[in-house]
Design a protein around this motif. Structure first.
Motif, PDB file in Angstrom:
ATOM      1  N   GLN A 294       0.827  -1.213   0.000  1.00 52.55           N
ATOM      2  CA  GLN A 294       0.000   0.000   0.000  1.00 52.55           C
ATOM      3  C   GLN A 294       0.862   1.264   0.000  1.00 52.55           C
ATOM      4  O   GLN A 294       0.516   2.258  -0.648  1.00 52.55           O
ATOM      5  CB  GLN A 294      -0.930  -0.004   1.210  1.00 52.55           C
ATOM      6  N   ILE A 295       1.983   1.231   0.728  1.00 53.33           N
ATOM      7  CA  ILE A 295       2.912   2.368   0.729  1.00 53.33           C
ATOM      8  C   ILE A 295       3.457   2.588  -0.681  1.00 53.33           C
ATOM      9  O   ILE A 295       3.462   3.711  -1.197  1.00 53.33           O
ATOM     10  CB  ILE A 295       4.066   2.137   1.726  1.00 53.33           C
ATOM     11  N   LEU A 296       3.917   1.522  -1.314  1.00 54.79           N
ATOM     12  CA  LEU A 296       4.451   1.619  -2.665  1.00 54.79           C
ATOM     13  C   LEU A 296       3.403   2.116  -3.654  1.00 54.79           C
ATOM     14  O   LEU A 296       3.701   2.918  -4.544  1.00 54.79           O
ATOM     15  CB  LEU A 296       4.991   0.263  -3.131  1.00 54.79           C
ATOM     16  N   GLU A 297       2.166   1.672  -3.488  1.00 51.15           N
ATOM     17  CA  GLU A 297       1.089   2.091  -4.382  1.00 51.15           C
ATOM     18  C   GLU A 297       0.818   3.583  -4.229  1.00 51.15           C
ATOM     19  O   GLU A 297       0.579   4.280  -5.227  1.00 51.15           O
ATOM     20  CB  GLU A 297      -0.183   1.281  -4.093  1.00 51.15           C
ATOM     21  N   ARG A 298       0.858   4.088  -3.009  1.00 51.89           N
ATOM     22  CA  ARG A 298       0.652   5.531  -2.791  1.00 51.89           C
ATOM     23  C   ARG A 298       1.764   6.347  -3.439  1.00 51.89           C
ATOM     24  O   ARG A 298       1.512   7.403  -4.015  1.00 51.89           O
ATOM     25  CB  ARG A 298       0.568   5.837  -1.289  1.00 51.89           C
TER      26      ARG A 298
ATOM     27  N   SER B 188      10.257   5.193   4.085  1.00 51.63           N
ATOM     28  CA  SER B 188      11.078   4.416   3.150  1.00 51.63           C
ATOM     29  C   SER B 188      11.667   3.190   3.838  1.00 51.63           C
ATOM     30  O   SER B 188      11.734   2.101   3.251  1.00 51.63           O
ATOM     31  CB  SER B 188      12.209   5.291   2.585  1.00 51.63           C
ATOM     32  N   LEU B 189      12.092   3.345   5.089  1.00 50.41           N
ATOM     33  CA  LEU B 189      12.665   2.228   5.843  1.00 50.41           C
ATOM     34  C   LEU B 189      11.638   1.133   6.129  1.00 50.41           C
ATOM     35  O   LEU B 189      12.013  -0.025   6.324  1.00 50.41           O
ATOM     36  CB  LEU B 189      13.273   2.732   7.154  1.00 50.41           C
ATOM     37  N   ARG B 190      10.358   1.495   6.145  1.00 55.72           N
ATOM     38  CA  ARG B 190       9.296   0.498   6.337  1.00 55.72           C
ATOM     39  C   ARG B 190       9.327  -0.564   5.239  1.00 55.72           C
ATOM     40  O   ARG B 190       8.851  -1.697   5.441  1.00 55.72           O
ATOM     41  CB  ARG B 190       7.925   1.180   6.320  1.00 55.72           C
ATOM     42  N   LEU B 191       9.881  -0.219   4.083  1.00 58.51           N
ATOM     43  CA  LEU B 191       9.907  -1.140   2.939  1.00 58.51           C
ATOM     44  C   LEU B 191      11.073  -2.108   2.988  1.00 58.51           C
ATOM     45  O   LEU B 191      11.103  -3.084   2.234  1.00 58.51           O
ATOM     46  CB  LEU B 191       9.967  -0.340   1.635  1.00 58.51           C
ATOM     47  N   PHE B 192      12.049  -1.838   3.868  1.00 62.45           N
ATOM     48  CA  PHE B 192      13.264  -2.647   3.915  1.00 62.45           C
ATOM     49  C   PHE B 192      13.569  -3.029   5.360  1.00 62.45           C
ATOM     50  O   PHE B 192      14.113  -2.231   6.125  1.00 62.45           O
ATOM     51  CB  PHE B 192      14.435  -1.873   3.293  1.00 62.45           C
ATOM     52  N   ASP B 193      13.265  -4.261   5.718  1.00 66.05           N
ATOM     53  CA  ASP B 193      13.342  -4.703   7.108  1.00 66.05           C
ATOM     54  C   ASP B 193      14.756  -4.663   7.682  1.00 66.05           C
ATOM     55  O   ASP B 193      14.939  -4.509   8.895  1.00 66.05           O
ATOM     56  CB  ASP B 193      12.794  -6.130   7.224  1.00 66.05           C
ATOM     57  N   ASN B 194      15.766  -4.826   6.816  1.00 65.46           N
ATOM     58  CA  ASN B 194      17.136  -4.954   7.315  1.00 65.46           C
ATOM     59  C   ASN B 194      17.989  -3.704   7.125  1.00 65.46           C
ATOM     60  O   ASN B 194      19.197  -3.734   7.331  1.00 65.46           O
ATOM     61  CB  ASN B 194      17.828  -6.131   6.610  1.00 65.46           C
ATOM     62  N   ALA B 195      17.346  -2.610   6.730  1.00 63.12           N
ATOM     63  CA  ALA B 195      18.120  -1.421   6.353  1.00 63.12           C
ATOM     64  C   ALA B 195      18.234  -0.394   7.470  1.00 63.12           C
ATOM     65  O   ALA B 195      17.335  -0.246   8.310  1.00 63.12           O
ATOM     66  CB  ALA B 195      17.493  -0.766   5.119  1.00 63.12           C
ATOM     67  N   MET B 196      19.357   0.327   7.437  1.00 66.42           N
ATOM     68  CA  MET B 196      19.551   1.519   8.259  1.00 66.42           C
ATOM     69  C   MET B 196      19.338   2.743   7.380  1.00 66.42           C
ATOM     70  O   MET B 196      19.642   2.729   6.187  1.00 66.42           O
ATOM     71  CB  MET B 196      20.974   1.558   8.827  1.00 66.42           C
TER      72      MET B 196
END
Length: 438
Positions: A123-127, A190-198
């Motif tokens: 849903q985030i990506l779609e928005r 943006s970080l919500r889309l990548f579980d392992n990212a800083m």
């Protein structure tokens, strides 16, 4: 502590003192608005309105023409006056939607939410996709594509490019000072889309007030770091930024995702916040109007589609007749021969200079000083590549890593012989890329 940087680069007069202390001012357009259908890399947007239609501010007027594409939205209310080719900053004529501004600015209703936690990753990506967001640092790559790598679990860093290394530009600086919460929230989304990212907020050390403010606001954010970069051009170039902040290197055949990174410009990340939280499409951006030929240099919040003439008028007009006007910065911008062009999603600045030093200089024979190779961030030999380009030696150009040039202009800047190195290399790169596409 040593400041993060890369090998090569230059130190120029940055010209930021003209506008860095000028707060963002909102400007409302009064004339017709022009919306090119190609404001991004990829397929042009497809009109979904026709001549004579009445549209509202925030209404979609063109839909994406493919996955690598982006929709376009009206930024004023009014009547569709025409759908026809119009001139853009590059000098090309691009099919555009022209809207006659009625001056009412009637607006659609947006679907705002309280928190991004209410939404799934899809849903985030779609928005973001539906909002028409593209890279606003100049490249114009559709943001939803960049945020959809094949292996999202392998993304280790989401980098906010806060360097703003291009001389004269101060729009990102003002955005960081005046609306830092939107930048931080956009990065968190943006970080919500990548579980392992800083998350990394990468800021040059000529902005100590921004560094202090962002560190204070993120001191309790476990997934966000503020990293101080050495002030040097082109520190904000994607490859150089990734190396400076992570020590990971990529070449021209790779994407940032291949190094486990995603990089977005300040304005792009703020647009992500507006799209996801407020439900608003990309309709505005901050533009720096500056240069020694402008009466009152200023940073403006501009509605996309606004004519450049209106921005010049808002800044008090010309102090003297400029010899050169550039859309963007002096290193990588486009020189304009006509101001009757619209601002687009990728328009960062309008630089008006009283003297055209480039045209006044006369190129002479190379003296083999090696300065161009010394400053090249791509670690190639610009003099040699320019020779290949000027003689049409495409095979030799590619063999000697001509495609690794990032077209930053450092070599032309330092060349004592005033050779047009970057322009020659850039022309050959276009030829090579064009043939590869075929």
């Amino acid at each position: 502590m040593a400041k993060l940087t890369f090998t090569g680069g230059i130190h120029t007069y940055d010209g930021k003192d003209l506008s860095k202390d000028k707060p963002i001012v909102d400007i409302l357009p009064v004339g017709d608005l022009v919306y090119p259908l190609s404001q991004h890399i990829g397929a042009p947007a497809v009109p979904i309105v026709k001549k004579g239609d009445y549209v509202l501010t925030g209404q979609k007027i063109a839909e994406a023409g493919g996955f690598v594409s982006a929709p376009v939205y009206a930024t004023v209310s009014g009547t569709v006056k025409a759908i026809e080719p119009r001139r853009v900053v590059t000098g090309d004529s691009v099919m555009s939607i022209v809207i006659e501004n009625d001056g009412k600015y009637d607006e659609v209703t947006y679907s705002a939410i309280e928190s991004a936690d209410e939404l799934s990753k899809e849903q985030i990506l779609e928005r973001i996709k539906e909002a028409g967001i593209v890279g606003m640092g100049g490249a114009g790559f559709p943001t939803h594509v960049k945020l959809s790598p094949k292996e999202p679990d392998k993304i280790d860093y989401v980098i906010a490019n806060c360097a703003e290394c291009e001389p004269y530009l101060t729009s990102d600086y003002r955005r960081m000072l005046e609306e830092p919460h939107k930048l931080i929230e956009g990065l968190k989304i943006s970080l919500r889309l990548f579980d392992n990212a800083m998350g990394i907020l990468a800021v040059e050390d000529n902005k100590p007030d921004c560094i202090k403010l962002l560190k204070e606001l993120t001191k309790n954010e476990k997934r966000i770091l503020v990293k101080t970069l050495k002030t040097k051009y082109p520190q904000g170039s994607e490859r150089q930024l990734i190396f400076a902040t992570t020590k990971r290197a990529i070449n021209s055949s790779q994407l940032p995702a291949d190094a486990g990174c995603v990089v977005n410009n300040v304005d792009t990340i703020v647009a992500i916040y507006h799209a996801v939280i407020e439900g608003k499409p990309l309709m505005q951006r901050i533009v720096t109007i500056t240069g020694d030929a402008i009466n009152h240099p200023q940073n403006y919040r501009v509605r996309i589609g606004t004519n450049y003439h209106e921005l010049i008028d808002a800044a008090g007009g010309f102090k003297c007749q400029p010899e050169k006007i550039v859309s963007g910065g002096p290193m990588m911008g486009f020189a304009l021969f006509n101001l009757d062009v619209p601002t687009t999603k990728t328009a960062s600045a309008l630089l008006c200079m009283s003297r055209d030093e480039v045209s006044a200089s006369k190129p002479s024979a190379c003296i083999n000083c090696g300065l161009c190779a010394e400053v090249c961030p791509g670690r190639v030999v610009p003099k040699m590549l320019a020779d290949y380009a000027e003689h049409g030696q495409e095979e030799a150009f590619v063999k000697h890593n001509g495609m690794e040039c990032c077209e930053c202009g450092c070599c032309s800047f330092v060349c004592p012989a005033k050779r047009n190195l970057t322009q020659s290399i850039k022309s050959m790169r276009k030829i090579v890329l064009g043939k590869r596409k075929k």
